[in-house]
Design a protein around this motif. Structure first.
Motif, PDB file in Angstrom:
ATOM      1  N   SER A  25       5.113   0.538  -1.177  1.00 24.82           N
ATOM      2  CA  SER A  25       6.423   0.084  -0.712  1.00 24.82           C
ATOM      3  C   SER A  25       6.319  -1.351  -0.219  1.00 24.82           C
ATOM      4  CB  SER A  25       6.940   0.990   0.414  1.00 24.82           C
ATOM      5  OG  SER A  25       6.076   0.918   1.541  1.00 24.82           O
ATOM      6  N   GLY A  26       7.478  -1.975  -0.085  1.00 29.14           N
ATOM      7  CA  GLY A  26       7.510  -3.348   0.389  1.00 29.14           C
ATOM      8  C   GLY A  26       7.963  -4.296  -0.698  1.00 29.14           C
ATOM      9  N   SER A  27       7.515  -5.537  -0.590  1.00 23.08           N
ATOM     10  CA  SER A  27       7.918  -6.580  -1.531  1.00 23.08           C
ATOM     11  C   SER A  27       7.068  -6.482  -2.796  1.00 23.08           C
ATOM     12  CB  SER A  27       7.746  -7.961  -0.883  1.00 23.08           C
ATOM     13  OG  SER A  27       8.058  -8.983  -1.806  1.00 23.08           O
ATOM     14  N   ILE A  28       7.601  -5.779  -3.795  1.00 25.91           N
ATOM     15  CA  ILE A  28       6.859  -5.543  -5.040  1.00 25.91           C
ATOM     16  C   ILE A  28       7.683  -6.029  -6.217  1.00 25.91           C
ATOM     17  CG2 ILE A  28       5.842  -3.809  -6.542  1.00 25.91           C
ATOM     18  CD1 ILE A  28       5.451  -2.054  -4.030  1.00 25.91           C
ATOM     19  N   PHE A  29       7.099  -6.940  -7.004  1.00 25.67           N
ATOM     20  CA  PHE A  29       7.754  -7.408  -8.216  1.00 25.67           C
ATOM     21  C   PHE A  29       7.332  -6.556  -9.407  1.00 25.67           C
ATOM     22  CE2 PHE A  29       9.778 -10.059 -11.198  1.00 25.67           C
ATOM     23  CZ  PHE A  29       8.893 -10.368 -12.215  1.00 25.67           C
ATOM     24  N   SER A  30       6.040  -6.370  -9.565  1.00 31.17           N
ATOM     25  CA  SER A  30       5.553  -5.499 -10.641  1.00 31.17           C
ATOM     26  C   SER A  30       4.163  -4.970 -10.277  1.00 31.17           C
ATOM     27  CB  SER A  30       5.494  -6.241 -11.981  1.00 31.17           C
ATOM     28  OG  SER A  30       4.434  -7.183 -11.980  1.00 31.17           O
ATOM     29  N   ILE A  31       3.875  -3.791 -10.799  1.00 28.27           N
ATOM     30  CA  ILE A  31       2.582  -3.155 -10.545  1.00 28.27           C
ATOM     31  C   ILE A  31       1.801  -3.087 -11.850  1.00 28.27           C
ATOM     32  CG2 ILE A  31       1.383  -1.104  -9.734  1.00 28.27           C
ATOM     33  CD1 ILE A  31       3.771  -0.473  -7.981  1.00 28.27           C
ATOM     34  N   LYS A  32       0.645  -3.713 -11.876  1.00 25.61           N
ATOM     35  CA  LYS A  32      -0.185  -3.725 -13.078  1.00 25.61           C
ATOM     36  C   LYS A  32      -0.941  -2.414 -13.244  1.00 25.61           C
ATOM     37  CE  LYS A  32       1.061  -7.962 -13.659  1.00 25.61           C
ATOM     38  NZ  LYS A  32       2.120  -8.288 -14.646  1.00 25.61           N
ATOM     39  N   SER A  33      -1.477  -1.922 -12.149  1.00 29.63           N
ATOM     40  CA  SER A  33      -2.226  -0.673 -12.207  1.00 29.63           C
ATOM     41  C   SER A  33      -2.225  -0.027 -10.831  1.00 29.63           C
ATOM     42  CB  SER A  33      -3.673  -0.902 -12.662  1.00 29.63           C
ATOM     43  OG  SER A  33      -4.404  -1.627 -11.703  1.00 29.63           O
ATOM     44  N   MET A  34      -2.405   1.276 -10.827  1.00 29.39           N
ATOM     45  CA  MET A  34      -2.580   2.041  -9.590  1.00 29.39           C
ATOM     46  C   MET A  34      -3.658   3.082  -9.835  1.00 29.39           C
ATOM     47  SD  MET A  34       1.251   2.670  -8.051  1.00 29.39           S
ATOM     48  CE  MET A  34       0.658   3.018  -6.380  1.00 29.39           C
ATOM     49  N   GLY A  35      -4.384   3.399  -8.790  1.00 29.92           N
ATOM     50  CA  GLY A  35      -5.434   4.385  -8.971  1.00 29.92           C
ATOM     51  C   GLY A  35      -6.104   4.748  -7.670  1.00 29.92           C
ATOM     52  N   PHE A  36      -7.215   5.438  -7.794  1.00 27.80           N
ATOM     53  CA  PHE A  36      -7.961   5.917  -6.641  1.00 27.80           C
ATOM     54  C   PHE A  36      -9.441   5.573  -6.781  1.00 27.80           C
ATOM     55  CE2 PHE A  36      -4.852   8.406  -4.325  1.00 27.80           C
ATOM     56  CZ  PHE A  36      -3.889   8.656  -5.275  1.00 27.80           C
ATOM     57  N   TYR A  37     -10.017   5.139  -5.665  1.00 32.35           N
ATOM     58  CA  TYR A  37     -11.453   4.962  -5.527  1.00 32.35           C
ATOM     59  C   TYR A  37     -11.929   5.972  -4.475  1.00 32.35           C
ATOM     60  CZ  TYR A  37     -11.252   0.436  -7.963  1.00 32.35           C
ATOM     61  OH  TYR A  37     -11.095  -0.558  -8.894  1.00 32.35           O
ATOM     62  N   ARG A  38     -13.226   6.158  -4.411  1.00 36.57           N
ATOM     63  CA  ARG A  38     -13.774   7.012  -3.366  1.00 36.57           C
ATOM     64  C   ARG A  38     -15.085   6.446  -2.857  1.00 36.57           C
ATOM     65  NH1 ARG A  38     -15.418  12.389  -6.968  1.00 36.57           N
ATOM     66  NH2 ARG A  38     -17.328  11.532  -7.905  1.00 36.57           N
ATOM     67  N   GLN A  39     -15.384   6.827  -1.614  1.00 39.39           N
ATOM     68  CA  GLN A  39     -16.622   6.382  -0.998  1.00 39.39           C
ATOM     69  C   GLN A  39     -17.189   7.507  -0.146  1.00 39.39           C
ATOM     70  OE1 GLN A  39     -16.354   2.736   1.279  1.00 39.39           O
ATOM     71  NE2 GLN A  39     -18.543   2.361   1.039  1.00 39.39           N
ATOM     72  N   ALA A  40     -18.382   7.949  -0.511  1.00 46.78           N
ATOM     73  CA  ALA A  40     -19.102   8.953   0.270  1.00 46.78           C
ATOM     74  C   ALA A  40     -20.070   8.233   1.208  1.00 46.78           C
ATOM     75  CB  ALA A  40     -19.844   9.898  -0.663  1.00 46.78           C
ATOM     76  N   PRO A  41     -20.456   8.876   2.303  1.00 48.77           N
ATOM     77  CA  PRO A  41     -21.393   8.246   3.245  1.00 48.77           C
ATOM     78  C   PRO A  41     -22.664   7.766   2.548  1.00 48.77           C
ATOM     79  CG  PRO A  41     -20.486  10.228   4.208  1.00 48.77           C
ATOM     80  CD  PRO A  41     -20.020  10.202   2.778  1.00 48.77           C
ATOM     81  N   GLY A  42     -23.029   6.518   2.784  1.00 48.55           N
ATOM     82  CA  GLY A  42     -24.240   5.959   2.202  1.00 48.55           C
ATOM     83  C   GLY A  42     -24.087   5.473   0.779  1.00 48.55           C
TER      84      GLY A  42
END
Length: 121
Positions: A25-42
């Motif tokens: 949300s907010g001031s968005i003109f266009s979105i090229k990509s969206m996705g998810f990353y993850r990070q486990a401890p270490g």
């Protein structure tokens, strides 16, 4: 100002399912990509899944066939359906969006606050 708000994390048993959502949300003109990353401890943060504006998707090898990323362009929202979850999927999952805030402005990466996914008995 752009915000990415995630929801849907939690505790699930091995073999179970969860669905993550992330709304931009907010001031968005266009979105090229969206996705998810993850990070486990270490571990370093790693790409889990991404969907581009044209519909192309990319997945981490270890989640192929189990996770599905989808997008509702009208709502600027991305979803990650996670099935057959394994303990090694346990991590903090971060939403990412590569977007422009105005015409002619270079795309920039924005991040959500992260949501914990724990796969355990």
């Amino acid at each position: 100002q752009v915000q990415l708000v995630e929801s849907g994390g939690g505790l699930v048993q091995p073999g179970g399912s969860l669905r993550l959502s992330c709304a931009a949300s907010g001031s968005i003109f266009s979105i090229k990509s969206m996705g998810f990353y993850r990070q486990a401890p270490g571990n370093q943060r790693e790409l889990v899944a991404v969907i581009f504006s044209g519909g192309t998707t990319i997945y981490l090898d270890s989640v192929k066939g189990r996770f599905t990323v989808s997008r509702d362009n009208a709502k600027n929202t991305v979803y990650l359906q996670m099935n057959s979850l394994k303990p090694e999927d346990t991590a903090v999952y971060y939403c990412n969006a590569d977007l422009q805030v105005a015409r002619g402005v270079d795309p920039y990466d924005y991040w959500g606050q992260g949501t914990q996914v724990t796969v355990s008995t």
